[in-house]
Every structure is written in C-alpha cells, then in structure tokens.
Design a protein around this motif. Sequence first.
Motif, PDB file in Angstrom:
ATOM      1  N   GLY A  43       0.798  -1.211   0.000  1.00  0.00           N
ATOM      2  CA  GLY A  43       0.000   0.000   0.000  1.00  0.00           C
ATOM      3  C   GLY A  43       0.836   1.267   0.000  1.00  0.00           C
ATOM      4  N   LYS A  44       2.155   1.125   0.064  1.00  0.00           N
ATOM      5  CA  LYS A  44       3.059   2.268   0.013  1.00  0.00           C
ATOM      6  C   LYS A  44       3.669   2.363  -1.378  1.00  0.00           C
ATOM      7  N   PHE A  45       4.038   3.593  -1.775  1.00  0.00           N
ATOM      8  CA  PHE A  45       4.572   3.811  -3.105  1.00  0.00           C
ATOM      9  C   PHE A  45       6.005   4.319  -3.038  1.00  0.00           C
ATOM     10  N   ALA A  46       6.771   3.925  -4.031  1.00  0.00           N
ATOM     11  CA  ALA A  46       8.203   4.232  -4.043  1.00  0.00           C
ATOM     12  C   ALA A  46       8.447   5.717  -4.227  1.00  0.00           C
ATOM     13  N   GLU A  47       9.455   6.213  -3.524  1.00  0.00           N
ATOM     14  CA  GLU A  47       9.950   7.574  -3.719  1.00  0.00           C
ATOM     15  C   GLU A  47      11.190   7.498  -4.604  1.00  0.00           C
ATOM     16  N   VAL A  48      11.122   8.137  -5.758  1.00  0.00           N
ATOM     17  CA  VAL A  48      12.199   8.038  -6.736  1.00  0.00           C
ATOM     18  C   VAL A  48      13.495   8.594  -6.154  1.00  0.00           C
ATOM     19  N   HIS A  49      14.538   7.763  -6.132  1.00  0.00           N
ATOM     20  CA  HIS A  49      15.844   8.257  -5.690  1.00  0.00           C
ATOM     21  C   HIS A  49      16.934   7.273  -6.093  1.00  0.00           C
ATOM     22  N   PHE A  50      18.152   7.795  -6.222  1.00  0.00           N
ATOM     23  CA  PHE A  50      19.312   6.957  -6.474  1.00  0.00           C
ATOM     24  C   PHE A  50      19.805   6.391  -5.152  1.00  0.00           C
ATOM     25  N   LEU A  51      20.567   5.307  -5.217  1.00  0.00           N
ATOM     26  CA  LEU A  51      21.046   4.658  -4.003  1.00  0.00           C
ATOM     27  C   LEU A  51      21.895   5.587  -3.157  1.00  0.00           C
ATOM     28  N   TYR A  52      22.623   6.473  -3.800  1.00  0.00           N
ATOM     29  CA  TYR A  52      23.483   7.416  -3.096  1.00  0.00           C
ATOM     30  C   TYR A  52      22.998   8.830  -3.411  1.00  0.00           C
ATOM     31  N   PRO A  53      22.041   9.348  -2.640  1.00  0.00           N
ATOM     32  CA  PRO A  53      21.428  10.646  -2.946  1.00  0.00           C
ATOM     33  C   PRO A  53      22.423  11.791  -2.991  1.00  0.00           C
ATOM     34  N   GLU A  54      23.570  11.646  -2.308  1.00  0.00           N
ATOM     35  CA  GLU A  54      24.544  12.735  -2.290  1.00  0.00           C
ATOM     36  C   GLU A  54      25.139  13.007  -3.670  1.00  0.00           C
ATOM     37  N   LEU A  55      24.982  12.063  -4.609  1.00  0.00           N
ATOM     38  CA  LEU A  55      25.488  12.273  -5.956  1.00  0.00           C
ATOM     39  C   LEU A  55      24.532  13.093  -6.814  1.00  0.00           C
ATOM     40  N   GLY A  56      23.304  13.268  -6.364  1.00  0.00           N
ATOM     41  CA  GLY A  56      22.357  14.066  -7.122  1.00  0.00           C
ATOM     42  C   GLY A  56      20.939  13.571  -6.962  1.00  0.00           C
ATOM     43  N   ALA A  57      19.981  14.464  -7.209  1.00  0.00           N
ATOM     44  CA  ALA A  57      18.568  14.137  -7.056  1.00  0.00           C
ATOM     45  C   ALA A  57      17.937  13.856  -8.414  1.00  0.00           C
ATOM     46  N   ILE A  58      16.871  13.077  -8.401  1.00  0.00           N
ATOM     47  CA  ILE A  58      16.102  12.758  -9.606  1.00  0.00           C
ATOM     48  C   ILE A  58      14.704  13.321  -9.409  1.00  0.00           C
ATOM     49  N   ASP A  59      14.229  14.062 -10.384  1.00  0.00           N
ATOM     50  CA  ASP A  59      12.920  14.709 -10.307  1.00  0.00           C
ATOM     51  C   ASP A  59      11.817  13.674 -10.498  1.00  0.00           C
ATOM     52  N   ALA A  60      11.131  13.337  -9.424  1.00  0.00           N
ATOM     53  CA  ALA A  60      10.084  12.315  -9.494  1.00  0.00           C
ATOM     54  C   ALA A  60       8.938  12.729 -10.403  1.00  0.00           C
ATOM     55  N   GLY A  61       8.736  14.020 -10.590  1.00  0.00           N
ATOM     56  CA  GLY A  61       7.636  14.492 -11.423  1.00  0.00           C
ATOM     57  C   GLY A  61       7.968  14.579 -12.898  1.00  0.00           C
ATOM     58  N   ALA A  62       9.220  14.342 -13.258  1.00  0.00           N
ATOM     59  CA  ALA A  62       9.626  14.440 -14.657  1.00  0.00           C
ATOM     60  C   ALA A  62       9.195  13.194 -15.424  1.00  0.00           C
ATOM     61  N   PRO A  63       9.015  13.306 -16.736  1.00  0.00           N
ATOM     62  CA  PRO A  63       8.719  12.121 -17.548  1.00  0.00           C
ATOM     63  C   PRO A  63       9.850  11.098 -17.427  1.00  0.00           C
ATOM     64  N   VAL A  64       9.526   9.844 -17.744  1.00  0.00           N
ATOM     65  CA  VAL A  64      10.485   8.777 -17.533  1.00  0.00           C
ATOM     66  C   VAL A  64      11.761   8.969 -18.337  1.00  0.00           C
ATOM     67  N   ASP A  65      11.670   9.512 -19.555  1.00  0.00           N
ATOM     68  CA  ASP A  65      12.882   9.703 -20.339  1.00  0.00           C
ATOM     69  C   ASP A  65      13.799  10.741 -19.700  1.00  0.00           C
ATOM     70  N   GLN A  66      13.220  11.764 -19.077  1.00  0.00           N
ATOM     71  CA  GLN A  66      14.033  12.752 -18.372  1.00  0.00           C
ATOM     72  C   GLN A  66      14.637  12.173 -17.093  1.00  0.00           C
ATOM     73  N   ARG A  67      13.882  11.309 -16.416  1.00  0.00           N
ATOM     74  CA  ARG A  67      14.435  10.678 -15.211  1.00  0.00           C
ATOM     75  C   ARG A  67      15.613   9.785 -15.569  1.00  0.00           C
ATOM     76  N   ARG A  68      15.506   9.064 -16.675  1.00  0.00           N
ATOM     77  CA  ARG A  68      16.632   8.221 -17.107  1.00  0.00           C
ATOM     78  C   ARG A  68      17.854   9.079 -17.423  1.00  0.00           C
ATOM     79  N   ALA A  69      17.625  10.216 -18.074  1.00  0.00           N
ATOM     80  CA  ALA A  69      18.732  11.114 -18.408  1.00  0.00           C
ATOM     81  C   ALA A  69      19.383  11.663 -17.139  1.00  0.00           C
ATOM     82  N   GLN A  70      18.562  11.985 -16.135  1.00  0.00           N
ATOM     83  CA  GLN A  70      19.115  12.473 -14.872  1.00  0.00           C
ATOM     84  C   GLN A  70      19.927  11.389 -14.172  1.00  0.00           C
TER      85      GLN A  70
END
Length: 779
Positions: A361-388
């Motif tokens: 019943g819980k949903f994933a929060e988009v993030h990389f394993l090591y957040p200190e390397l950078g954030a990923i915009d959860a609201g961006a389209p999937v192709d932009q998230r892959r690019a990030q």
Amino acid sequence: MGKHFLLLIVFAFLGLTAFGQGEATLPAPFDGAVSFSEQIQPILSSRCLECHGAQLKMGNYSMLSREALIAGGDEGAAVVVGDSANSRLIKLVAGLEPGLQMPMSGDPLSQEDIALLRAWIDQGAEWDESIVMGAEKKLGIEPRRPALATDADSLLKNPIDNLLAGYYQKNKVDYQTVVDDRRYIRRTYLDLIGVLPSGEAVEAFAADGSQDKRAKLVDEVLSNRSAYAQHWLTFWNDLLRNEYRGTGFIDGGREQITEWLLQSLEENKPYDQFVAELIDPVTGSRGFLKGIVWRGVVNASQTPEMQAAQNVAQVFMGTNLKCASCHDSFINQWKLADSYGLAAVFTEKPLELVRCDSPTGKFAEVHFLYPELGAIDAGAPVDQRRAQLAKIMTNDDNGRLTRTIVNRIWARFMGRGIIEPVDDMEAAPWSQEVLDWLAADLSDNGYDLHRTMKTILTSRAYQLPAVDYDANDPNYVFQGPLVRRMSAEQFVDALSVLTGYDLLPPDNFFRSDGRGQGGQAPDEDVHRMLRFSSPRIESGSVEIDVDISGASMVQLVSVDNHEGGLPVQVDWIDARLIGPEGELPLSELQWSKAVAADAKPPVVGQNPSTSKTHLRTHSHSTIAYAVPPGYFRLKARVEVVEWPVVDEFMRFQTQFFVLGDSKPLRSSLVVAGPLQKALGRPNREQVTTQRNSLTTTLQALEISNGETLAKMLQHGARQWNQGSEAEIINGVFAHALGRKPTQQELSLASTIFDQDDREQSLQDLLWIVAMLPEFQLIY
C-alpha cells in the motif's frame, strides 16, 4: 582444490574445525595499552557489524553498545570482562568453538587483531561513548587519488608497481622475475583479443631486442579494434544479458544490443558515455533496460523496472539489490525502499512497494542509491528521469562507477579482483591504493578503458609468473596472476584457427527480427524495413539470407560500407540472388515495376547505394555480395514489400556468413552450441560477472565425444594432411602452443601416425595437443 573442498565437507559433518582445538592456539594478548577508538572500533565496524549491527542481529546479538556486546545473544554472555581467554567472543574469532569461526564470511581475523581484542577485554573493555557504532557507511563513493612515490625502485616505474612496492616487500613477492616473451605474448593476445598469436608473431616478438617491446605489443594488439570488440563482446554480453536467441525473443519481450555494443567496443567509446547510453538508451542500446519480459506470472522482484534497477546497481556499482528487491536485505545495508526507489526511475506510473510478493500500500519515492550524488525529479517524464540518472551515474564524483569497472578488468586479467567477489564493492580490497589510483586515472583521462588495460598489462604485477590459488584459502595474498582456463569462446576460437574450421551453420549468427504490429500481419501495401549489420569484413564475401516466410518481393534499398561510423565508397562485385529458382547475377535479375523507367541495375565498380534495386524472391532466398579486400562492416537496409495476408504475424530474419579468404567467424558472434555450453557459456538470463572455472563431467564428455569438436578435428585433419610428419607436427605445435615440439614430443607424436589412415592419425594428434594444459590454460 577438489580434495580440499571434500575435506571441508567432511569436517562440517563431523563438527570439527581445521583451525585446531584448545587455548594453545590463542595468540597472546597485545602487550600495551589499547585504544578503543583507534584499534578496537575499526575491527568491530569492518568485521562484525555486518551481522551484528543496525541492519542485522544474527543470533539476537548486537555490538552497537558495550552492554549488548558483553551480554551476547541467544547463546549467552559473549565477554567476560577481565578474562579474554574464557570469553566466547574470543573463542569464536579464534576458531576454538567446534564447527564455528567468526566472522562467517571473508578472511578470519588476523592474529594481531585477536591479540588486540584480548588485551582490550583483559584491560576492562573500555568504551568511548562519543563514538556512534553502526553509523551508516557509504564506502567507495568519493574518488581518491593516492600519490605515487618519487623514490621507488627503477623496476617499479609503472604506477601499479609503485603503489605495490611496500606490499611486495611485506609479502616477499619476487617482482624482479617476470614471464618470458613467449608466455607474455600469448597471455596478452588471449586477454586483449581472445585469440592465440601466430607462430610467426611469437618468433618475431621473442627475437625483438628493444626495451619497450612489451608496451608496443599492447598498443599493437589493442589497435586490432575488430578482434578486440569481438572478444570483449563476450564479457559485456555476460554482464548485460545480451543474447542472440532464447528466453524473451519469441514474443518480442527482449531485444539485442549487439550492433551497438560491437560499435561501442570497436571505437573504444569512453566508459562514461558507454554507461550513459545504456541507462538513457540511444538507438540500438534499449535492450539492456528492457530486460526480459517473462511469460506468465512472475515474482514482483522480476518486473522489467526491477530488473533494470538490479542490473544497473550490480553491473555499474558492484551492488547486489536482489535481496532488497523482495524485502530489506539480510546481507547488506539496502532496504526494500532503496530498490524500489531506483526501479521507480524507469516506470511511467507510481510504483507500489511489494514485500515478499505482498503489496504494502506504500509507493516508491524516486531516488538513487546514493542521494549525495544528485537528485532525480520524481515528477519528470520517464525519459528525463533516465537522463538524470545517467548524469548522476557518470558524474566524476561517483568513484564507485570507476572502481567497479577497473576491479572487473583486473579480475579478468588476474583471475581475482582487488575486491572479491567483484559484485560486493563494499568489501575490503587487498590494495585500496591500487584500486583508487586506477579508478581516478580512468576518470582523469577521458574514461579510456584501453589506457587502463595498458597500464595493467605493462605492470610487473601482470607480468609475474602465474600462480595456483586455493579458493577455499581465506588468506589471499597477491603473488601474480592466477592460472586461468580459457573461456568457452577462447577455446573454440583457438580450435577454429588450429583446424581451419569456420563456425558457419545456418541460423547461427545474431539476427534482427521484424513482425507486424501487435502480432498481426501487415496489410498488402505496408512496407517493412529491416536494418542489419554484418561482422567486420577484411575480404571475402557476405551473404544476406532473407527468410520472409512467403513475402513475394524484397527491395534492396541501400548498401553502405562503414568504418568508424563514416560511410566509405565501395566497389561491390559479384552481386547475385541465390534462391529456389537458381542463382543469377544482379544485372540479370528481373526488375520490379516500382523501379523508375530510367533506373539501371548497379554493375561492377558501382556502389548500389546510389539506386534502389528490387529483387523478386521467394520465401527463402539470399542476396550475396563478394567484398574486395580492405573493407570493413557492411550496413544495409532491406525493405520487404507485397506482404501476403496471413493469419499469423510475419517474421523475417537475416543471417551473415563471412566466406572466401576472410578470417573465421568468432565464436562470440554465434549462438552457443553444445561445446560452448559445456565449457561454461551462460544462457544470459541472469547477469554473469564471473564464470565457474571448475571442470564438470559434461565438459569431459563433450571434449572427448562431442560432435562439434569431432567436426573441427576432422576438418583440421584434412587441412593439415600435406607434407612430412615432422613438418605437420612442427606446424601444429607452432599454431597451438607458439613453440616447436621438444625432441621427446616430436618422437611421441611420430608414433601416432598411421600411413594407412593419416587423417585419423592427424585427428588424434590435434585432439592430444588441444587437451594439453599448455593449450587450455592461460599461464
């Protein structure tokens, strides 16, 4: 190794220990005051908290506080303060408890570490409360650039040897003795391009008196881009699960990346760009992230997006997320939320966490394993998230990316990684300095993997004589490369060169498949375009076998020759159609009405890419071109027109054959046959980072009675059946082993020959030479 393994099994059943019984085996306590922060806490953190820390409390035992460490777990008190000899913790780390020794994984504690723990307990087990035990670690992320010594021995000029100078001295490694030229050239050829050097190449290299000839050899071998690409294709196929047919292909649930991969390897694409194009796909590389769409109902941990997360983490970061894809991991720090956070990068819709196949019943929060390397915009389209994600992964601050790949390359060349296993990059390396320097040097020099390979291959570390190593021995000390078996592909390629047998059975090269939309047959007026690429060609001929299962016409749209991505003008010769109605040269083929009235067929000396050629064909025909010497990879497009309406979707295939006087097709490019499978080539449904090198019964049967090997030996016997016995024997030894036979070998080989059946005698000779350890092993 087998004997030792059996003994370990016997010991386990008997409840014995190989480390002895009794207090006499205990090292004496350290003689001096012990500091918790400087001497004890590092031991506990690096060797104990993985199983007895914040993530795990095996045996209900925690070492996060003094009270918990002393109290013990399910088995009772672990420490008797002031009496280390009677403390169960000491007995466990020293191997004095029957059938048990802690830690359970990795090397045992050193005698020095046990002596320190004894002294600490005897001195009251003082604890520094300012230290937070079990604080989450992020090992191996930040790059580090160790300084090279300026006063090193003249033999230690290579940066690897410079950094290992102290290690060599401490472990009494004889770095002054290296392998001879014949062994070095063979090792270099097999490691870089996967084939044996010719007898002529070995003799020329051995006769060369120049001081820098080994560095020049590495440059020369690496310059053979085609051979390099076709050899390292095996390494990357295993890692990236790239296969030519099998699970997933039948219904479009899997895609090849072979053409993209070969091109990337040939051009030595910078590693950061290579990784970025796999994570944020370009034309031809989409199959890696697509993974395998399994048929039927599968576990939630095997959905395509979860496969993508697991594979990205394992291949590029040396991190295992498989346990954490089902529940919080029991073997490392990763939690279910971490795996789903990475998997969510690749999905179009919100991704619900599923624990052990039960929705939470819980949903994933988009993030990389090591957040200190950078954030990923959860609201961006999937192709932009892959690019990030691709940008984060290839950031110069991500030292884990470079450490992981240089460790894999080191393991490939040396038989064992600097960190072992290679998929546990948070384990302790035997040389942090070498690992860090190689990783930093890679990123500082344009992510050039060829540079890294040359640095390793020109080091004395690589040139040391090969050594045997018992994998069950936990106390690994680097003494030189390990003796390794040829891979399945290396062995088959070596046999192919020795026997002249080419791997050209039908339906055996990687192919491109096409089909109608949604599994339906296309309309009659719909055209389907097929793009394909042949293997690299030096001379000979290429046949494009088009199986279109009933289509009435094929249109050859364009044929171009490409080298380094740039089209090259080519004079094609002997173009012909081979089909059920016979064989015709292109100039005599019937033209389709679709061709303009003034169009003319290409002739010898003309590039057919300047016009469109329509070829009337049947359900199974071949368009063939002979290629003049000096050209490279054929790229072409074939358009299938006038599809008949049928009840099931259409499929077409291309097969590629390199004939004539060109070199044999490499085994990495063909579908695995029984011999390669027996020798350990995987089916690539799972990421394979290291193949099993143990000999199996199936292998023994296949190399003694297998059909493939028999065909190769039969062909080789016909090829070698000319000249005197001595000439044949000398030639076979030169091709197979890079040397002449000894007088004893020559005499023994001569006894095999039966003048009434020379071909059978030659088969026996070839088989015997191919079974020699000197042929099958890399020393």
